[in-house]
Write a protein that holds these residues in place. Sequence first.
Motif: not given
Length: 152
Positions: A2-5, A7-11, A38-47, A32-34
């Motif tokens: 969504g160009e906000n950097g 990702l959602s669960r739906e993505d 939404q998850v940002n790039f850093r959280g996505f890469m960590r997982t 997704f943290p509790e």
Amino acid sequence: KGENGTLSREDFQRIPELAINPLGDRIINAFFPEGEDQVNFRGFMRTLAHFRPIEDNEKSKDQNGPEPLNSRSNKLHFAFRLYDLDKDDKISRDELLQVLRMMVGVNISDEQLGSIADRTIQEADQDGDSAISFAEFVKVGKLNFYLLNETA
């Protein structure tokens, strides 16, 4: 997306490999943290790092730094959390049954799944609490639970 950097669960649910994976929802939840949706790039890469192959960490490990996310220990913690649905640091018979049902669907009867769950708990449970702790999971995980390569 969504160009906000973020990702959602739906993505994630639109990824075909996750959509057909019996543990897809559990894997998606791991990103997704509790309480977050939404998850940002850093959280996505960590997982995502948990899915990297285990490398020879002794050569590349910084002795003063944190353990790599793709270490055997961190991969086992990640796999354990896929089973620990209520996040109480134990895998109960009911949680094991729920995950088994996710994995096999209706291909195995409830009676057979119950038998598998009972045998697994009996084999793994060393302290007699009728559940599997992380330490017990690690001991049995080498044989039965280490599913990251199958789900990745």
